[in-house]
Design a protein around this motif. Sequence first.
Motif, PDB file in Angstrom:
ATOM      1  N   ASP A 262       3.429 -11.742  -3.181  1.00 19.32           N
ATOM      2  CA  ASP A 262       2.257 -11.383  -2.398  1.00 19.32           C
ATOM      3  C   ASP A 262       1.584 -12.622  -1.809  1.00 19.32           C
ATOM      4  O   ASP A 262       1.034 -12.575  -0.704  1.00 19.32           O
ATOM      5  CB  ASP A 262       1.245 -10.622  -3.266  1.00 19.32           C
ATOM      6  CG  ASP A 262       1.702  -9.203  -3.592  1.00 19.32           C
ATOM      7  OD1 ASP A 262       2.774  -8.802  -3.086  1.00 19.32           O
ATOM      8  OD2 ASP A 262       0.996  -8.519  -4.358  1.00 19.32           O
ATOM      9  N   GLU A 263       1.630 -13.718  -2.542  1.00 25.10           N
ATOM     10  CA  GLU A 263       1.006 -14.954  -2.044  1.00 25.10           C
ATOM     11  C   GLU A 263       1.722 -15.457  -0.794  1.00 25.10           C
ATOM     12  O   GLU A 263       1.076 -15.893   0.177  1.00 25.10           O
ATOM     13  CB  GLU A 263       1.039 -16.033  -3.130  1.00 25.10           C
ATOM     14  CG  GLU A 263       0.104 -15.777  -4.308  1.00 25.10           C
ATOM     15  CD  GLU A 263       0.600 -14.675  -5.229  1.00 25.10           C
ATOM     16  OE1 GLU A 263       1.817 -14.345  -5.181  1.00 25.10           O
ATOM     17  OE2 GLU A 263      -0.227 -14.127  -5.994  1.00 25.10           O
ATOM     18  N   VAL A 264       3.048 -15.396  -0.799  1.00 25.18           N
ATOM     19  CA  VAL A 264       3.820 -15.809   0.379  1.00 25.18           C
ATOM     20  C   VAL A 264       3.541 -14.875   1.548  1.00 25.18           C
ATOM     21  O   VAL A 264       3.358 -15.314   2.685  1.00 25.18           O
ATOM     22  CB  VAL A 264       5.323 -15.845   0.043  1.00 25.18           C
ATOM     23  CG1 VAL A 264       6.156 -16.055   1.306  1.00 25.18           C
ATOM     24  CG2 VAL A 264       5.615 -16.945  -0.967  1.00 25.18           C
ATOM     25  N   LEU A 265       3.487 -13.586   1.274  1.00 24.92           N
ATOM     26  CA  LEU A 265       3.211 -12.604   2.319  1.00 24.92           C
ATOM     27  C   LEU A 265       1.822 -12.795   2.906  1.00 24.92           C
ATOM     28  O   LEU A 265       1.634 -12.772   4.127  1.00 24.92           O
ATOM     29  CB  LEU A 265       3.351 -11.193   1.742  1.00 24.92           C
ATOM     30  CG  LEU A 265       3.025 -10.027   2.686  1.00 24.92           C
ATOM     31  CD1 LEU A 265       3.920 -10.073   3.921  1.00 24.92           C
ATOM     32  CD2 LEU A 265       3.196  -8.704   1.950  1.00 24.92           C
ATOM     33  N   ALA A 268       1.708 -15.759   5.219  1.00 21.17           N
ATOM     34  CA  ALA A 268       2.329 -15.456   6.507  1.00 21.17           C
ATOM     35  C   ALA A 268       1.386 -14.642   7.384  1.00 21.17           C
ATOM     36  O   ALA A 268       1.251 -14.891   8.584  1.00 21.17           O
ATOM     37  CB  ALA A 268       3.643 -14.703   6.287  1.00 21.17           C
ATOM     38  N   LEU A 269       0.699 -13.665   6.792  1.00 22.10           N
ATOM     39  CA  LEU A 269      -0.264 -12.861   7.546  1.00 22.10           C
ATOM     40  C   LEU A 269      -1.403 -13.718   8.083  1.00 22.10           C
ATOM     41  O   LEU A 269      -1.897 -13.491   9.199  1.00 22.10           O
ATOM     42  CB  LEU A 269      -0.827 -11.751   6.654  1.00 22.10           C
ATOM     43  CG  LEU A 269       0.134 -10.618   6.286  1.00 22.10           C
ATOM     44  CD1 LEU A 269      -0.452  -9.774   5.161  1.00 22.10           C
ATOM     45  CD2 LEU A 269       0.406  -9.744   7.513  1.00 22.10           C
ATOM     46  N   ALA A 270      -1.815 -14.709   7.307  1.00 20.03           N
ATOM     47  CA  ALA A 270      -2.914 -15.573   7.737  1.00 20.03           C
ATOM     48  C   ALA A 270      -2.573 -16.314   9.025  1.00 20.03           C
ATOM     49  O   ALA A 270      -3.441 -16.565   9.866  1.00 20.03           O
ATOM     50  CB  ALA A 270      -3.266 -16.571   6.631  1.00 20.03           C
ATOM     51  N   ALA A 286      -1.703  -4.935   0.436  1.00 18.34           N
ATOM     52  CA  ALA A 286      -1.593  -3.705  -0.354  1.00 18.34           C
ATOM     53  C   ALA A 286      -0.934  -2.589   0.445  1.00 18.34           C
ATOM     54  O   ALA A 286      -0.100  -1.840  -0.083  1.00 18.34           O
ATOM     55  CB  ALA A 286      -2.978  -3.271  -0.838  1.00 18.34           C
ATOM     56  N   ASP A 287      -1.287  -2.479   1.726  1.00 16.67           N
ATOM     57  CA  ASP A 287      -0.668  -1.454   2.565  1.00 16.67           C
ATOM     58  C   ASP A 287       0.823  -1.724   2.758  1.00 16.67           C
ATOM     59  O   ASP A 287       1.641  -0.802   2.763  1.00 16.67           O
ATOM     60  CB  ASP A 287      -1.363  -1.388   3.927  1.00 16.67           C
ATOM     61  CG  ASP A 287      -2.685  -0.652   3.856  1.00 16.67           C
ATOM     62  OD1 ASP A 287      -2.965  -0.047   2.798  1.00 16.67           O
ATOM     63  OD2 ASP A 287      -3.441  -0.671   4.834  1.00 16.67           O
ATOM     64  N   ILE A 288       1.175  -2.983   2.928  1.00 17.60           N
ATOM     65  CA  ILE A 288       2.588  -3.327   3.110  1.00 17.60           C
ATOM     66  C   ILE A 288       3.381  -2.998   1.850  1.00 17.60           C
ATOM     67  O   ILE A 288       4.521  -2.516   1.919  1.00 17.60           O
ATOM     68  CB  ILE A 288       2.728  -4.821   3.474  1.00 17.60           C
ATOM     69  CG1 ILE A 288       2.156  -5.083   4.876  1.00 17.60           C
ATOM     70  CG2 ILE A 288       4.177  -5.270   3.391  1.00 17.60           C
ATOM     71  CD1 ILE A 288       2.125  -6.553   5.263  1.00 17.60           C
ATOM     72  N   ARG A 289       2.780  -3.223   0.696  1.00 13.52           N
ATOM     73  CA  ARG A 289       3.480  -2.966  -0.571  1.00 13.52           C
ATOM     74  C   ARG A 289       3.517  -1.481  -0.929  1.00 13.52           C
ATOM     75  O   ARG A 289       4.230  -1.095  -1.864  1.00 13.52           O
ATOM     76  CB  ARG A 289       2.792  -3.730  -1.707  1.00 13.52           C
ATOM     77  CG  ARG A 289       2.859  -5.241  -1.580  1.00 13.52           C
ATOM     78  CD  ARG A 289       4.273  -5.745  -1.373  1.00 13.52           C
ATOM     79  NE  ARG A 289       4.359  -7.202  -1.502  1.00 13.52           N
ATOM     80  CZ  ARG A 289       5.379  -7.925  -1.103  1.00 13.52           C
ATOM     81  NH1 ARG A 289       6.423  -7.333  -0.531  1.00 13.52           N
ATOM     82  NH2 ARG A 289       5.387  -9.240  -1.266  1.00 13.52           N
TER      83      ARG A 289
END
Length: 525
Positions: A262-265, A268-270, A286-289
């Motif tokens: 989640d930290e990597v994701l 990337a979103l940032a 959370a929505d992606i997961r």
Amino acid sequence: MPWRGPAYDGEVPSLGWELLDWLSDYLPAPNDTSQPLVFTDEQAGLIVEWYALDPKTGKFSYRRGCSRRSKGWGKSPIEAGKSIAELCGPVRFGGWDAAGEPVGRPWGTRGDPAAWVQIAAVSEDQTDNTYGALYEFLTANDGRAADDLGIDVGLTRCYMREGRGKIEPVTASAGSREGQRVTYGVLDETHLWTLTNGGVKLARTLRRNVAKMGGRSYETTNAFVPGEKSVAEGTHTAIDKGAVGVFYDAVEAPEVRETDSDEVLRAALAVAYGDSGWVDLDRIVADIRDPETPWEDSRRFFLNHNVDDRRKAVEAARWKRLALAGVTPGQGERIGLGFDGSISNDATALIGCGLVGGKPHVFEIATWVRPEGVSEWRIPRAEVREAVAEAFAFWDVGLMLNDPAKWQTEIDEWAAEHGEEVVVVFDTNVPTRMARACDRWLVAIKEGAYSHDAADVHSAHVLAMHRRKVRLRDDDDDGRTKFVFVKGPDKAKIDAGIAGVLALEAFATMPAARKASPVPWGVYA
């Protein structure tokens, strides 16, 4: 006097700085209407660049533009503000002031025509993305912005109270717009604009209209699906080909895998969302997961990656469970045939479908594929004709459905020999008809009311087939949504798979043999 010259390397004059002050003076902030509209540094920089001028002539550097950004980044408020400015703000070059800075003026001055702004989309509800934000800007605080600017605000259009300028939402379904004197066009959500829904035609018409008026147009879009030939994809291609005068704004997240933490994701979103501080990145993660969120959708809409989100027609594990390897109906049994032909590049396939174990069973009769490493090769048409003749001689063919491309002569000959009611043209490029055949195939696969002989070429082509929605805006999970089968992003061949779909369709719709009992699976008839 001329422009003052660059204060730093790469600086060019722009009306954007004046325009940012103008927008802040008149329009409220979207999330707090008691405050003035102030864009983020990233957004402000885009406005400055879009309104950049040639330092010698004062002409705009860009004739059309596009922002491809992540969902929720803030495309609509920017375009709403720019649309209001294009109606009555300082968006036309008016010369240089005493300090050598560019000065803006509104449309309708110095011999210019009055402003005519169109906010375009392929459907009425879609135009509300930008027009809805525009309406809220003008009506907030008891309509203060509209009163200050002299705009008569309506739910369907806005007019200048003194003068002839107007803003209106338009759609692809509203008829021809050729020749309208449009000065600024907003093309909203152009990843949904295609040939089939009239979006490509609308985009070309709007661009022609603003060109003749000396105006400009701007697209907003999420990431597009490669291969759908949407307007958004066309603009991306234009940039790749070095088109002059096209402004392109797109920030993609770094590549990230579904299995990354989640930290990597979140990191990337940032990158994709920049300084859009109103976006809750933890909520997006959370929505992606969520198991109900397809990874391809997340990549497109949140990470801003141009990825093919078309799903495979059938997964390999399910296809393997339906196999009855090497099984074919016996001599004289009644079958349907599917034929998909090509000349050289794609494959040609003749696939049959008969009854085995109380279910329709699809089997490969013959396939022709260009050998690996061979560049000059053509389908052996004599072999194809021989295979068709042998199939009719061995089985009782009730119906043969043929994709006619490049094989019309042979199809006419087969129809003359075996009957026009038996050998029938089935154009797979007609979505409404092909979608019904694909739907029958999908239902049979899903319910296990289907088997196949596990032939190598047919299986490989089936597993390469991807679903594409006939109507792009339809929900994937809506049971009424219709699909056709197309090549995937790897462009692997699917001809034998399509022939198999036609074979099942032929078997399901062929008339019963005169002396035979009806097919005992009426749900598919």
